[in-house]
Design an enzyme around this catalytic site. Structure first.
Site, PDB file in Angstrom:
ATOM      1  CG  ASP A 153       5.591   3.434   1.253  1.00  0.00           C
ATOM      2  OD1 ASP A 153       5.814   3.880   2.400  1.00  0.00           O
ATOM      3  OD2 ASP A 153       4.468   3.413   0.728  1.00  0.00           O
ATOM      4  CE1 TYR A 198      -3.626   2.598   0.558  1.00  0.00           C
ATOM      5  CE2 TYR A 198      -2.405   3.297   2.492  1.00  0.00           C
ATOM      6  CZ  TYR A 198      -3.421   3.503   1.585  1.00  0.00           C
ATOM      7  OH  TYR A 198      -4.220   4.621   1.691  1.00  0.00           O
ATOM      8  CE  LYS A 204       0.401   4.118   8.431  1.00  0.00           C
ATOM      9  NZ  LYS A 204       0.482   3.447   7.167  1.00  0.00           N
TER      10      LYS A 204
HETATM   11  C1  LIG Z   1       0.037   4.121   5.843  1.00  0.00           C
HETATM   12  C2  LIG Z   1       0.868   3.971   4.648  1.00  0.00           C
HETATM   13  C3  LIG Z   1       0.898   4.943   3.637  1.00  0.00           C
HETATM   14  C4  LIG Z   1      -0.014   6.133   3.637  1.00  0.00           C
HETATM   15  O1  LIG Z   1       0.249   7.006   4.687  1.00  0.00           O
HETATM   16  P1  LIG Z   1      -0.909   8.056   5.121  1.00  0.00           P
HETATM   17  O2  LIG Z   1      -0.231   8.877   6.177  1.00  0.00           O
HETATM   18  O3  LIG Z   1      -2.036   7.231   5.630  1.00  0.00           O
HETATM   19  O4  LIG Z   1      -1.267   8.845   3.923  1.00  0.00           O
HETATM   20  C5  LIG Z   1       1.794   4.784   2.599  1.00  0.00           C
HETATM   21  N1  LIG Z   1       2.610   3.731   2.552  1.00  0.00           N
HETATM   22  C6  LIG Z   1       2.617   2.768   3.504  1.00  0.00           C
HETATM   23  C7  LIG Z   1       3.584   1.654   3.412  1.00  0.00           C
HETATM   24  C8  LIG Z   1       1.723   2.850   4.559  1.00  0.00           C
HETATM   25  O5  LIG Z   1       1.698   1.867   5.454  1.00  0.00           O
END
Ligand SMILES: *Cc1c(COP(=O)(O)O)cnc(C)c1O
Length: 433
Positions: A243, A148, A271
């Site tokens: 990411d 994601y 996060k």
């Molecule tokens: C949570 C998440 C996102 C998105 O972050 P938001 O602050 O919710 O926009 C992107 N990449 C990964 C791997 C994530 O777990």
């Protein structure tokens, strides 16, 4: 659902449905994936615990999908945030705090030679993609199924019908031409990546990857997989974007890249780095980052970007996390809990896989080892929903999806873990047969 126990949540949900679309401000919070009905509305939180609107207490392993690694309302965090608020929450001008946090991030993740703060993980990834396109003059993006990357158009694309086909929109409203720019590949599969690069290698700007996947449940890269991703991408003239929105500061003080010995071109954070407030970041090699405005021609801005409130929270969170023993303690708790959960599952004859990495783990109800999205999907939805509901009724709070992780925080005590194991044992016993 036990309507007495959740009476206030039911009422709030009815009110919410009338004014907030679907009753929630993020679809992951709905209970759609665990049989529907009212989600639990939270009134307050402290340490390892949440209390809902009815006053029920939960031991929390959702950790707000990862950021809450220090537990809720950590007193030092509350103090730092309160102090920052009293100095004003937004100036629209630079601050020393931003410089300090950027220095701290670079020290922890050396591949992030230059850093830019944004407001969310979504923004960080969206901008990293723009940067990669600016750097390469190419537009195609590769990524892995089940990872994601937030909710920008480019991230909401799934694999087409075959392994080497163009992506298709995974959400209404994503233009087909955007989806056609994305190739979605099976994780942990070097052959599929090679095939895709044979077809599109000369057009690819970047590949997006969660170095340890957190979003199809916890899935580790096979040994050598990330090395091959980097080697093949660079050979094709494309960039590698990690990411690390979930992984950074979750498994060690730094990125998963530190543990895995990797050095991506661009890294995205979110996060944990914001200490529970809105903050994201992206960064990478200096000459790449120099392409971002005002130095370069790739634009990215933000009214709230790097605001002093979020940055103060991030600085304090990293202060606390870098104290000796933090990650050893987190991992030991996760190992204890995960082993206990697995033992309980086996005792009552459930076919499960338990994937744990550091202080996060996922219990999958399947006999198939989970290494990618296809195998993750073999996990039984109904059994997960029963586990989720049973634990909720017994005061243990998980993410309402079979594709998420249980996250430990520094606030969980041995007694919390033992209470959790007792609850898990009861539920898994009830679920037998
Ligand atoms: C949570 C998440 C996102 C998105 O972050 P938001 O602050 O919710 O926009 C992107 N990449 C990964 C791997 C994530 O777990």
């Amino acid at each position: 659902m036990n309507t007495d126990r959740y009476h206030q949540s039911e009422e709030l949900y009815q009110r919410a449905l009338d004014v907030i679309v679907g009753g929630v401000n993020s679809p992951a919070r709905s209970f759609k994936a665990v049989g529907g009905g009212a989600p639990v509305f939270i009134a307050r939180a402290q340490g390892a615990y949440l209390w809902d609107a009815d006053g029920n207490r939960y031991i929390d392993y959702l950790a707000a999908y990862g950021p809450v690694i220090l537990g809720h309302a950590h007193p030092e965090m509350t103090e730092a945030i309160t102090k920052a608020a009293s100095r004003g929450t937004l100036y629209g001008a630079p601050t020393e705090l931003e410089v300090q946090l950027a220095e701290r991030v670079r020290e922890a993740i050396p591949s992030m030679e230059r850093v830019r703060f944004v407001n969310s993980g979504t923004e960080a990834v969206m901008t990293a993609v723009r940067l990669a396109r600016a750097a390469t003059g190419r537009s195609r993006i590769m990524k892995f199924e089940g990872c994601y990357h937030g909710h920008s158009d480019i991230a909401l694309v799934k694999a087409g019908s075959g392994p080497s086909t163009l992506g298709i929109a995974d959400s209404a409203g994503v233009p087909t031409h955007v989806a056609a720019d994305v190739v979605s590949l099976p994780f942990n599969n070097v052959g599929a990546l090679k095939d895709a690069l044979d077809r599109w290698g000369s057009e690819v700007a970047a590949i997006l990857v969660e170095p340890v996947v957190g979003n199809m449940g916890i899935v580790e890269p096979k040994p050598g997989f990330l090395d091959e991703v980097t080697r093949l991408m660079h050979e094709a003239g494309g960039l590698v974007i990690y990411d690390e929105v979930i992984t950074a500061f979750r498994f060690t003080y730094g990125g998963a890249q530190n543990i895995l010995g990797q050095s991506p071109d661009i890294t995205c954070l979110g996060k944990i780095v914001g200490g529970g407030l809105a903050l994201g970041a992206y960064g990478g090699r200096r000459e790449l980052m120099d392409l971002i405005a005002p130095k370069g021609a790739a634009y990215q801005a933000g009214t709230l970007a790097g605001n002093p409130l979020s940055v103060s929270a991030g600085l304090k969170a990293l202060d606390i996390l870098r104290r000796p023993g933090t990650y050893e303690g987190l991992e030991a708790k996760a190992a204890y809990l995960a082993e206990g959960v697995l033992r309980n599952a086996r005792e009552f004859g459930h076919e499960v896989q338990l994937n744990r990495y550091g202080s996060g783990f996922t219990l999958f109800f399947t006999g198939t080892p989970v290494r990618d999205y296809t195998t993750a999907q073999t996990a039984d939805t109904g059994r997960f929903a029963r586990l989720f509901r049973g634990l909720l009724d017994r005061g243990v709070h998980l993410a309402p999806s079979r594709f998420e992780a249980w996250f430990l925080t520094i606030a969980h005590s041995r007694q919390d873990l033992d209470e959790t194991l007792e609850a898990t044992r009861q539920v898994l016993s009830d679920m037998r047969g």
